[in-house]
Each structure stands twice: as C-alpha cells, then as structure tokens.
Write a protein that holds these residues in place. Structure first.
Motif, PDB file in Angstrom:
ATOM      1  N   PRO A 521      45.511  43.386  38.506  1.00 43.11           N
ATOM      2  CA  PRO A 521      44.504  42.780  39.383  1.00 43.11           C
ATOM      3  C   PRO A 521      43.140  42.644  38.711  1.00 43.11           C
ATOM      4  O   PRO A 521      42.733  43.499  37.920  1.00 43.11           O
ATOM      5  N   PHE A 522      42.456  41.541  39.028  1.00 43.81           N
ATOM      6  CA  PHE A 522      41.059  41.358  38.637  1.00 43.81           C
ATOM      7  C   PHE A 522      40.347  40.624  39.768  1.00 43.81           C
ATOM      8  O   PHE A 522      40.984  40.147  40.712  1.00 43.81           O
ATOM      9  N   LYS A 542      37.141  42.434  34.442  1.00 50.39           N
ATOM     10  CA  LYS A 542      38.314  42.706  33.609  1.00 50.39           C
ATOM     11  C   LYS A 542      39.478  43.067  34.531  1.00 50.39           C
ATOM     12  O   LYS A 542      39.273  43.470  35.667  1.00 50.39           O
ATOM     13  N   SER A 543      40.700  42.949  34.011  1.00 54.88           N
ATOM     14  CA  SER A 543      41.869  43.282  34.837  1.00 54.88           C
ATOM     15  C   SER A 543      42.240  44.753  34.653  1.00 54.88           C
ATOM     16  O   SER A 543      41.901  45.379  33.643  1.00 54.88           O
ATOM     17  N   LYS A 544      42.939  45.307  35.657  1.00 53.83           N
ATOM     18  CA  LYS A 544      43.418  46.694  35.618  1.00 53.83           C
ATOM     19  C   LYS A 544      44.948  46.680  35.616  1.00 53.83           C
ATOM     20  O   LYS A 544      45.564  45.799  36.235  1.00 53.83           O
ATOM     21  N   ASN A 545      45.553  47.650  34.961  1.00 54.55           N
ATOM     22  CA  ASN A 545      47.017  47.682  34.858  1.00 54.55           C
ATOM     23  C   ASN A 545      47.653  48.503  35.976  1.00 54.55           C
ATOM     24  O   ASN A 545      47.312  49.677  36.157  1.00 54.55           O
ATOM     25  N   TRP A 548      46.987  49.605  42.368  1.00 51.11           N
ATOM     26  CA  TRP A 548      46.895  48.974  43.695  1.00 51.11           C
ATOM     27  C   TRP A 548      45.608  49.373  44.419  1.00 51.11           C
ATOM     28  O   TRP A 548      45.236  48.766  45.393  1.00 51.11           O
ATOM     29  N   THR A 549      44.950  50.415  43.927  1.00 50.21           N
ATOM     30  CA  THR A 549      43.571  50.717  44.307  1.00 50.21           C
ATOM     31  C   THR A 549      42.814  50.817  42.988  1.00 50.21           C
ATOM     32  O   THR A 549      43.003  51.772  42.225  1.00 50.21           O
ATOM     33  N   ALA A 550      42.022  49.778  42.705  1.00 48.92           N
ATOM     34  CA  ALA A 550      41.417  49.657  41.366  1.00 48.92           C
ATOM     35  C   ALA A 550      39.901  49.784  41.430  1.00 48.92           C
ATOM     36  O   ALA A 550      39.260  49.158  42.284  1.00 48.92           O
ATOM     37  N   ALA A 582      49.675  30.253  35.993  1.00 52.24           N
ATOM     38  CA  ALA A 582      48.495  30.403  36.853  1.00 52.24           C
ATOM     39  C   ALA A 582      48.437  31.802  37.461  1.00 52.24           C
ATOM     40  O   ALA A 582      49.463  32.365  37.852  1.00 52.24           O
ATOM     41  N   ASP A 583      47.224  32.350  37.514  1.00 49.18           N
ATOM     42  CA  ASP A 583      47.037  33.643  38.180  1.00 49.18           C
ATOM     43  C   ASP A 583      47.301  33.474  39.675  1.00 49.18           C
ATOM     44  O   ASP A 583      47.019  32.423  40.253  1.00 49.18           O
TER      45      ASP A 583
END
Length: 651
Positions: A521-522, A542-545, A548-550, A582-583
């Motif tokens: 998610p970003f 930036k995105s997180k790996n 689900w709670t980032a 596509a995201d």
C-alpha cells in the motif's frame, strides 16, 4: 274403510311448517299473515272504535304489537341462520326487501317509531356483506369477460365521439347495477350503510386494479401500434371519470370516511397507473428521438463562425428540423385519438424525453459505456464520440441551442393548448440543460470550483471524518458503517501571503484488502481547486510491504491559488502498488478545507470509501471536463474523481 282412508290422508298431510334453519319459507308467509291481520284490524275495528272519545286507532295498535313480536322472532331466527348460513344469500336479500316493505308500509309512521333508527338493517348486515362478497366474484368474472371481448375486437373506440373502448363501459355498467340493489334497500341506519359502502368500495378497487394489472402486463407490447396504447390510456382516464360519478352516486361528501378514503386512494392509484402508461408509451419513441438528436448534432456541428443573435433563430430552425418533423407526425395523430388529459400526460413525458436526449446526445454526448468508463476514456485523451475527436460546442453553437430551446418551448406550449408555461419553465430537465449550457462556457478552474463548492457528500455521504487536536487523541469508532480502512492525516493551514497547506500522512489503519500476492500500500494526496495549473497538485508516499495497518509519517506542502480555502479539497487515495500493471485503488477519502480552515493544525481521521459519488451538478461538471482532452488539469481532475476500488479487490 272410507273412514280409515280419511284418517290416513290426514296423517300423511304435512303439518304447517314452523321456522327452519334449512330455508326461509316460513317468514314471507308470516309477513303475509301479519299484513292481513293489520289490514283487518285497520279496516274492520278502527272505524267502529274511533267513535269513542279516546279515538283509539286499532290498526296502529295492531301494527305496533305485531311488529314488536315479529321483530323479536325475526332477530333471533337470523342470529341462528348467521351461525349456519344454510340458505342462499339471494334468499336472505329477498327476505330483507320484504321486511323493509313491511316496516315502511305499516311501522315507519307509528308515533313510537317515527324518530327512531330501525333495528332490522342490523339483523341482515352479515347476509348483505356475504352477498357483496359473492357479487365481487361475479364482478371479477364479468371484468375478465369484458376485457377478453374487448381484446378480441382490438380495443376499438365505442363510437366516433367516445375515445375509449367497450370494456370500461361494460365493467361500470355491471358495478352500477350491483350498487343499485344496495341503494334499493333504502338502508335507514347510517352505520349499517357505512359497512355496505366500505365493502363495495373494496370490490370496486379490486375489479379496477386487476383490470389495470392485466393491461400493465401487455401494455408495452401494444406501443408499436400507436393507436391502441392511446385507447388503453383513454380507458384508464374514463375509469377515473366513471369512478368519480360512482363516488357521487354513493353519497360523495356524505359518504362514510373509510369508504371515501378507499375510493380516493383508488383514484390516486389510477392516476399513477396512467402516468406510468404515459411514460412507457413516450419511452417507446426514445430510439426515434435519439436518432433525431444525432441528425441535429451533425447539422449543429457544421455551423461555424462567431455567435450571431440575428441568425440564431433561423439556424435553430434548421437544426431542429428532424425533431420537429417527427413531433408533428406523432402529435397530429395523438391530438385526434387521445382524451385531453391523456394528451397532456404524453406531452409532458415527450417534453422530458426531448430535453433529456438533447442534453445527453447534443450538449453532453454520452457513449454506451458507464459514466465512469466514458470519463476515463476522455481522461486518456480518447474520443467519446465514435469515429472522431471529442466534440465540444462553440459559443455560436451554444447560442443556436439556446434559441432552439425557445422554439421547443413554444411548440409544446402550443399557444395555450399544450403544456402550461409554468410547467415548462419549472421542469427539472430544462433547468439541467440550461445549467449544462451555462457551465459549458466556463473555464476549467471555474468548473472545478463549482464541483468543490457543491459536492459535499462524495465519500460515505460526507459523513464519518473525525477531527482532533493531535494524533494522540484517537476518536471512538469508525464514524461510518463499513469503511474499507482509515486514513489519518495532519493538516496545517498557513494562509498568509503564500497560502500554504502542509499535509502529513501519518498512517492508514485496518485496510480491508484481499490479495494472493504481495500487498504494497501507498498513499496519493491530491489538492483539487481553481488556479492550480502552475502548482504541484499531487504527492505520493513510499509503499509498505504486506502491511494492512501502515505508518507513513511523510509530509507534503501544497500552495493554493488565490481563491478562499472553501474552494479547495484534499483527496487521499490509498493504492496497492503493482509492478508492470496499473495500481489498484484500496479506498479513498475527501477532506474539504472549509471543514478545517478555522484550525491552524488538526488531525483528520478519514474512513475510506470505494469511490466518489456526485449529484447531477457534479456529473454535469465531470462530463464537460471529460470533453477537454487537451486540458491537462481537466483530464487529471476527471481521472482523480473517477478512480474506483475494484470489486474483485487485489486478486
């Protein structure tokens, strides 16, 4: 031997029968006997005894005594009959008429009964209601027969001057005949008569609504014939007229409140059914009208040059020719074969269709795709009119359409014979079209400002965003029913000379997202509003790996244009990063700066929704902006507002 035979004959002869629950034969005989006694007393004794000073009228005394005794026996007998109902309802009705005659002929004028409401109608109440229930079945059967007969004959007009067909007349003739029997009972008890009227009102309702239900099922199949649907609509209108007459004959204002309510409710339902028929009939011309509009669009797009008010009317007439030829052809037919009320309804629905089609086909052309799909297509710079560039109206063409609107209004008003000017002017379709034309000439900045200042319910109906002083003060709950996550933002307003807004994306909590692969998610944060063309409008974290709670904790700075903060909004779009394609949208939220402008710094807890929802104004703005593929700001705004969480999530 002869004596024995006579004795046997006497034994075999039946004795005079008394009352029985098997039949009602005894009571008419008793009434005949009572009448003969009263008549004898009246004619034989009264003239003699009246010679005395007290003037005793033996006939009246006899009638009063006889009726009192008869009433007691009759009442108890009918109570027994009510338990078993062994006789036909018609037999009870006949007895009712005989009892009514006896009372009216000999009892009604007696001093002790003159001002009293007689009891006998109440004895027969249940039997009359049973007769009415049986009569309902007869009426329904008769209605089916009348409708089948009418259908076989092709729903022909009953005469040159009557525009409806035979089934309506037949049905009401039968209903009126039934009610005539009730009227002949001359019921002197208002409470009993109220029961009759309520029950009969229910029969009328059942018969007429079933007739309409049967017609409703087959009505669309008749719309190709043009004349038949007009006759069927005339039938419903004639029903309303005949129902009003029946209402009058049943007592109108003196009618029991409950019965009156049943019939008034039926009148409303018939009006609604007529409205629905008119809408279906008008919509059967939708394809033809759309075809006329496409021809008009081609004629309109050929008109070049600057606006010219002097030629606008002539240009409008030339553009409207395909539509006017179609309307002239149809309305000349309808004027001859439709009741005036029906014609007005058809005119109203055609008016709505014409204006709606004009808006959707000429002013804001739509493709067969959903609005979201066509807006996205336009946002990518592609055409949403097949076979060419996306067309936008020039100022000249807008003036021509405006003049054409006046012509269409005059046509439907028809010098007072058509629609009322008030209806035409106040119609939502005209307002929508005029609004679209007024927005058409506006700049992209003005349109985006209109969108932001009118669309206050874009995500979760504008509900659920909680605002606190800082991130440590966490509000209770999610604010809405089923969010797909929660974005937490800190917004710092610095509205000095430079008019800056700092946005810190703190975290996104509890994201609802299923995926078979990696979840990354970003957050995209976008500022929407006027005069931002030369400013940065979007930032991305930036995105997180697989989180689900980032927590993001990234800060971005936006610079506003020179309008007030009320004209700007932040859109937070949480996406799943996908390499090579596509995201995907996880969820989004909208924070309008008007809600936080009076705070220097605050934290917004925003429940995420699956898409942006707009009202008619929002849709109109989006359509106009989607037709500006060369305008980067318009294209970007349309794309931003069209992004949607996929139904299949991340799978």
């Amino acid at each position: 031997e002869e004596e024995e035979e006579e004795e046997k004959k006497e034994e075999t002869q039946p004795e005079e029968q008394g009352p029985s629950i098997q039949n009602l034969d005894f009571w008419p005989k008793l009434i005949t006997l009572i009448v003969s006694i009263i008549e004898e007393d009246r004619n034989s004794y009264t003239p003699v005894i009246n010679q005395f000073p007290q003037e005793l009228d033996v006939g009246k005394v006899s009638a009063e005594v006889m009726w009192t005794l008869f009433a007691q026996d009759m009442k108890y007998a009918l109570e027994e009959h009510e338990k078993h109902h062994l006789c036909r309802t018609s037999d009870y009705m006949n007895l009712h008429f005989k009892v009514k005659w006896l009372y009216n002929e000999y009892v009604k004028e007696l001093p002790s009964f003159a001002d009293a409401v007689p009891e006998y109608p109440a004895w027969f109440l249940q039997f009359v209601l049973a007769w009415l229930a049986e009569n309902e079945e007869v009426s329904l059967e008769f209605m089916h027969g009348a409708l089948d007969r009418d259908k076989r004959e092709g729903f022909q007009q009953t005469s040159e001057h009557a525009l409806f067909s035979s089934s309506v007349v037949d049905i009401f003739t039968q209903l009126n005949q039934s009610f005539e029997i009730i009227k002949k009972l001359d019921c002197p008890d208002p409470s009993v008569m109220a029961h009759y009227n309520r029950r009969f009102a229910k029969t009328i309702t059942k018969v007429l609504l079933l007739y309409c239900t049967i017609l409703t099922r087959s009505f669309p199949s008749y719309c190709e014939k043009e004349k038949t649907p007009c006759v069927l609509m005339n039938n419903i209108q004639q029903m309303r007229v005949l129902l009003e007459r029946m209402f009058e004959s049943m007592g109108a204002k003196q009618l029991d409140t409950e019965a009156a309510d049943i019939l008034n409710d039926l009148q409303v339902k018939l009006s609604t059914i007529l409205d629905n028929f008119s809408v279906i009939f008008a919509k059967s011309f939708q394809t033809r009208i759309n075809g006329c509009m496409r021809q008009m669009a081609e004629l309109l797009y050929q008109m070049k040059g600057p606006p010219n008010q002097n030629t606008a009317e002539a240009d409008a007439d030339a553009t409207l020719r395909p539509l006017m030829e179609f309307l002239d052809e149809k309305l000349s037919i309808f004027a001859d074969i439709c009741e005036k009320t029906v014609l007005k309804r058809i005119l109203k629905d055609l008016w709505k269709l014409v204006l709606s089609s004009l808006e959707k086909t000429v002013v804001l052309p739509q493709s067969n795709d959903s609005l979201g799909a066509q807006i996205l297509t336009a946002a990518k710079g592609l055409s949403n009119l097949k076979g060419g560039e996306a067309r936008t109206l020039t100022p000249k063409q807008c003036v021509v359409i405006d003049a054409g609107l006046e012509t269409i209004k005059q046509y439907f008003h028809a010098g007072g014979n058509g629609l009322k000017k008030a209806f035409v002017e106040k119609s939502s379709e005209l307002a929508s079209l005029r609004y679209a034309l007024s927005l058409y000439s506006q700049s992209t900045d003005a349109l985006i400002k209109t969108f932001v200042t009118t669309q206050h319910s874009q995500v979760h109906d504008g509900m659920g965003i909680r605002i606190t002083g800082n991130e440590k003060i966490r509000p209770d709950g999610s604010g809405v029913g089923k969010p797909v996550g929660e974005a937490v933002l800190q917004v710092d307003m610095m509205l000095g000379k430079e008019r800056k807004v700092n946005v810190r994306v703190i975290a996104v909590n509890d994201m609802k997202w299923q995926t078979s692969g990696m979840f990354r998610p970003f957050v995209e944060v976008s500022m929407a509003g006027p005069f931002l063309a030369d400013k940065k409008r979007k930032f991305t974290t930036k995105s997180k790996n697989n989180s689900w709670t980032a927590k993001f904790n990234e800060t971005f700075q936006f610079i506003l244009g020179n309008e007030s903060a009320d004209c700007y909004e932040l859109q937070v779009t949480v996406k799943d990063y996908c390499f090579g394609r596509a995201d995907r949208v996880v969820g989004l939220a909208v924070v309008q700066l008007r809600d936080v402008a009076d705070r220097k710094s605050c934290v917004c807890w925003c429940p995420l929704g699956s898409r942006v929802r707009t009202d008619e104004t929002g849709v109109t703005v989006m359509r106009i902006l989607s037709q500006r593929p060369a305008d980067e700001v318009a294209k970007e705004f349309v794309k931003l507002k069209s992004e949607t969480r996929p139904a299949e999530e991340g799978r």
